[in-house]
Design an enzyme around this catalytic site. Structure first.
Site, short mmCIF file in Angstrom:
data_model
loop_
_atom_site.label_atom_id
_atom_site.label_comp_id
_atom_site.label_asym_id
_atom_site.label_seq_id
_atom_site.Cartn_x
_atom_site.Cartn_y
_atom_site.Cartn_z
N CYS A 63 0.86 -1.18 0.00
CA CYS A 63 0.00 0.00 0.00
C CYS A 63 0.90 1.23 0.00
O CYS A 63 2.13 1.13 0.11
CB CYS A 63 -0.91 0.01 1.24
SG CYS A 63 0.00 0.13 2.80
N GLU B 64 0.09 -1.08 16.11
CA GLU B 64 -0.65 0.14 15.80
C GLU B 64 -1.63 0.49 16.91
O GLU B 64 -1.74 1.65 17.32
CB GLU B 64 -1.43 -0.02 14.49
CG GLU B 64 -2.26 1.22 14.15
CD GLU B 64 -3.20 1.03 12.98
OE1 GLU B 64 -4.23 1.73 12.93
OE2 GLU B 64 -2.93 0.17 12.11
#
Length: 278
Positions: free
Chosen positions: A13, A126
């Site tokens: 990505c 995260e």
């Protein structure tokens, strides 16, 4: 005639590609380049970077000088502040911009809210970093079973891990909305949505799916879950894991890959499958 199809959206990505480029650039400027934890969740790509002199350090106190590239998932706020105090250390922030946005939202909400719900995996880097921005007000909800931890307040603020399944996020939001008024911040990145959508579409049109990516990659594991609900699916990191008998009586083979999976791994695995079936 056996055919191999690759999902329209798969592999690196924007955030991962950006991080790799930043790391490779600074590796040409210094012999002391580090990442705190793996830069991305793909062991093979991390090993490739290691050969370029980019060393993974898991104990930040051991980094005294040089260049430190922050991983795409971000790091805890207290750790960032501690590292920033070291004037001998140059910090390159490779945190994914979408993750950074989620961090900023949590930080802003921590000043006005009583409770912030983060929909995501409790132990994922995260999510651990996101929680650190919440001044102790964050509650992590992985699935509906965790909703009992959410307290009734005037308003409940909800933020998502960027690689969450949209369905899981929506299901949890609906349940929490039964408790209190909610304010929703859908921070799932478009790349995640596109990969999950194209993987699901492909899985419904083939006889078998191969999902490529790190076993420690949350977004890859969700691709596996999505594809598994539609067709026989295998999650692999490298071509060494492939078994010839998977493809017996299979005419249409689908391939997708997580956001941290480089093109060279996808290509190698596709070539290996071609040698088996053709």
């Amino acid at each position: 005639m056996k055919i191999i199809k690759i999902a329209e959206s798969s592999g690196f990505c924007f955030g991962v590609r950006r991080a790799i480029e930043l790391a490779e650039k600074v590796s040409q400027e210094s012999d002391n380049v580090y990442t705190f934890g793996p830069l991305i969740h793909n062991p093979q790509e991390v090993e490739r970077l290691n050969k370029k002199g980019i060393e993974v350090i898991n104990d930040y106190s051991k980094i005294q000088d040089g260049i430190l590239v922050l991983r795409t998932h971000g790091i805890e706020l207290n750790v960032y502040n501690k590292l920033s105090e070291n004037k001998k250390l140059k910090i390159i922030d490779a945190t994914c911009p979408f993750v950074k946005r989620a961090q900023d939202i949590v930080k802003e909400l921590s000043d006005i809210s009583q409770q912030i719900v983060i929909v995501g995996e409790k132990t994922h880097p995260e999510v651990v970093a996101l929680v650190s921005y919440g001044k102790g007000k964050c509650i992590v909800v992985e699935n509906k079973n965790d909703i009992e931890k959410v307290k009734k307040t005037d308003i409940i603020y909800i933020v998502s891990q960027t690689t969450q399944s949209p369905k899981n996020f929506d299901d949890i939001v609906k349940e929490i909305a039964k408790i209190s008024k909610v304010k929703i911040y859908n921070t799932i990145c478009k790349a995640t949505f596109d990969r999950q959508s194209s993987a699901e579409k492909l899985a419904k049109s083939v006889d078998i799916m191969i999902v490529i990516g790190g076993k420690n990659s949350g977004n890859t594991r969700r691709l596996f879950q999505i594809c598994s609900s539609a067709v026989e699916t295998y999650h692999i990191e490298s071509g060494d894991e492939i078994k010839n008998d998977w493809f017996t009586n299979k005419q249409k083979i689908g391939i997708t890959a997580g956001a941290s999976t480089p093109d060279w791994i996808i290509k190698n695995i596709k070539n290996k499958i071609e040698k088996i079936i053709l």
